[in-house]
Design a protein around this motif. Structure first.
Motif, PDB file in Angstrom:
ATOM      1  N   ASN A  11      -3.320  -9.699  -6.181  1.00  0.00           N
ATOM      2  CA  ASN A  11      -3.642  -8.278  -6.013  1.00  0.00           C
ATOM      3  C   ASN A  11      -4.635  -8.023  -4.882  1.00  0.00           C
ATOM      4  OD1 ASN A  11      -1.943  -7.445  -8.076  1.00  0.00           O
ATOM      5  ND2 ASN A  11      -3.530  -7.609  -9.645  1.00  0.00           N
ATOM      6  N   GLN A  57       0.529  -2.875  -0.679  1.00  0.00           N
ATOM      7  CA  GLN A  57       0.207  -4.128  -0.005  1.00  0.00           C
ATOM      8  C   GLN A  57       0.760  -4.154   1.420  1.00  0.00           C
ATOM      9  OE1 GLN A  57       1.943  -6.758  -2.935  1.00  0.00           O
ATOM     10  NE2 GLN A  57      -0.050  -7.285  -3.791  1.00  0.00           N
ATOM     11  N   ASN A  87      -3.584 -13.783 -10.707  1.00  0.00           N
ATOM     12  CA  ASN A  87      -3.409 -12.331 -10.651  1.00  0.00           C
ATOM     13  C   ASN A  87      -4.400 -11.688  -9.691  1.00  0.00           C
ATOM     14  OD1 ASN A  87      -2.054 -10.008 -11.523  1.00  0.00           O
ATOM     15  ND2 ASN A  87      -3.636  -9.549 -13.026  1.00  0.00           N
ATOM     16  N   SER A  89      -9.267  -2.394  -4.966  1.00  0.00           N
ATOM     17  CA  SER A  89      -8.214  -3.376  -4.698  1.00  0.00           C
ATOM     18  C   SER A  89      -6.888  -2.641  -4.527  1.00  0.00           C
ATOM     19  CB  SER A  89      -8.106  -4.375  -5.857  1.00  0.00           C
ATOM     20  OG  SER A  89      -7.639  -3.717  -7.023  1.00  0.00           O
ATOM     21  N   ASN A  90      -5.888  -3.326  -4.001  1.00  0.00           N
ATOM     22  CA  ASN A  90      -4.564  -2.716  -3.861  1.00  0.00           C
ATOM     23  C   ASN A  90      -3.992  -2.312  -5.216  1.00  0.00           C
ATOM     24  OD1 ASN A  90      -4.462  -2.916  -1.069  1.00  0.00           O
ATOM     25  ND2 ASN A  90      -3.548  -4.946  -1.105  1.00  0.00           N
ATOM     26  N   ALA A  91      -4.255  -3.143  -6.231  1.00  0.00           N
ATOM     27  CA  ALA A  91      -3.745  -2.840  -7.567  1.00  0.00           C
ATOM     28  C   ALA A  91      -4.356  -1.554  -8.114  1.00  0.00           C
ATOM     29  CB  ALA A  91      -4.037  -4.001  -8.513  1.00  0.00           C
ATOM     30  N   ASP A 127     -12.868  -8.526  -4.129  1.00  0.00           N
ATOM     31  CA  ASP A 127     -12.459  -7.125  -4.149  1.00  0.00           C
ATOM     32  C   ASP A 127     -13.422  -6.210  -3.400  1.00  0.00           C
ATOM     33  OD1 ASP A 127     -10.271  -7.822  -5.737  1.00  0.00           O
ATOM     34  OD2 ASP A 127     -11.416  -7.591  -7.586  1.00  0.00           O
ATOM     35  N   LEU A 174       2.865  -1.112  -6.069  1.00  0.00           N
ATOM     36  CA  LEU A 174       1.921  -2.087  -5.537  1.00  0.00           C
ATOM     37  C   LEU A 174       2.451  -2.754  -4.270  1.00  0.00           C
ATOM     38  CD1 LEU A 174      -0.652  -3.767  -5.674  1.00  0.00           C
ATOM     39  CD2 LEU A 174       0.492  -5.282  -7.307  1.00  0.00           C
ATOM     40  N   SER A 203      -8.758  -4.782 -14.657  1.00  0.00           N
ATOM     41  CA  SER A 203      -7.677  -5.671 -15.069  1.00  0.00           C
ATOM     42  C   SER A 203      -7.934  -6.256 -16.445  1.00  0.00           C
ATOM     43  CB  SER A 203      -7.518  -6.812 -14.057  1.00  0.00           C
ATOM     44  OG  SER A 203      -8.698  -7.551 -13.967  1.00  0.00           O
TER      45      SER A 203
END
Length: 294
Positions: free
Chosen positions: A223, A32, A219, A16-18, A169, A28, A66
């Motif tokens: 993300n 993105q 969240n 994921s980007n996070a 994701d 972040l 997360s």
């Protein structure tokens, strides 16, 4: 690596980007913008940091999640605890082995009995209760309004409604079932699910899912680069709109409002007053059908 090569590698690794932001040290918001195409000429140092992470094999990378071992999710400066119900984690004793929260995978998700609906989020299985009539009528109004708008303009985006799986994701730890989604990139649609983030997601809140939808999934969607997220609360008669793409959130509307869908250029307007007039017979003066005070 070119940005297109980075996007393909990101998809292959299921990051994921996070996760990329945490591993590379790149903010972040910058990550993105690069992967969404908003930034077309990133700085050399930024590209080098991303390339270093994406060229590594998944075995070389530290595990990023997360959630922690206690099953808590951190959003901003506030920590929220969530626990899957006992029968969710165990599933069917004959098909899904008992595991600790965070250890379940898509293999376990697909092994659940056909009559058991669940979501898999960061390796945790969550039961999904049978929706109420009010819940379903709100979904129907929202989907039909979006569908008719897109159809009338011969648009290419596709609206879908639950149950449809979203492998958010692109990894084996998360499969969610939003109530309504809009997907504008048709390559994300495969036979078994939506592979990747939809452009638009709407969830109709219920007492059993409210905490998950308002904190954990908020969240996750942010993300994963969902562009717009709506939370519709039938009890409070409100709509919370998170326009992530334009960093304009949250916007709060009531059931007397007409709410534009940002990902459809604001031209699709959802008339919640018409919807409420249609379903208001389901509302008692003092108590809703599930016993919650209005």
């Amino acid at each position: 690596m070119t940005i297109e090569e980075m996007k393909r590698r990101k998809k292959e690794l299921g990051y994921s980007n996070a996760m990329i932001a945490q591993l590379s040290g790149v903010p972040l918001g910058t990550v993105q913008k690069i992967f969404s195409g908003a930034t077309t000429a990133p700085r050399y140092e930024t590209l080098s940091a991303l390339e270093r992470i994406l060229k590594s094999t998944s075995a070389d990378m530290p595990r990023v999640s997360s959630t922690d071992s206690s099953g808590s999710c951190r959003l901003g400066e506030t920590e929220f605890s969530y626990t899957a119900s006992d029968n969710t984690a165990s599933g069917n004793a004959h098909s899904v082995p008992k595991k600790r929260p965070g250890e379940y995978t898509l293999e376990d998700y697909y092994a659940l009995p056909d009559d058991q609906r669940a979501e898999l989020i960061d390796g945790v299985l969550y039961d999904m209760e049978t929706p109420t009539v009010t819940h379903q009528m709100i979904i129907g109004h929202l989907h039909s309004s979006i569908y008719n708008h897109i159809l009338s303009r011969k648009g290419s985006c596709l609206p879908l409604f639950a149950p449809v799986g979203v492998q958010l994701d692109c990894d084996d730890k998360t499969m969610v079932e939003p109530d309504v989604v809009i997907v504008c990139d048709r390559t994300k649609l495969i036979n078994r699910c939506i592979y990747g983030a939809p452009d638009f997601v709407a969830e109709v809140l219920s007492p059993s899912t409210k905490r998950k939808d308002m904190f954990l999934k908020l969240n996750k969607y942010m993300n994963a680069d969902v562009r717009e997220y709506w939370m519709i609360d039938p009890m409070k008669k409100t709509v919370l709109v998170y326009d992530f793409e334009h960093e304009n959130y949250p916007q709060i509307y009531d059931f007397n409002a007409s709410v534009p869908v940002s990902v459809l250029d604001g031209e699709c307007i959802i008339d919640f007053s018409t919807m409420y007039e249609y379903i208001r017979f389901l509302y008692d003066d003092t108590v809703s059908q599930d016993g919650t005070e209005e």
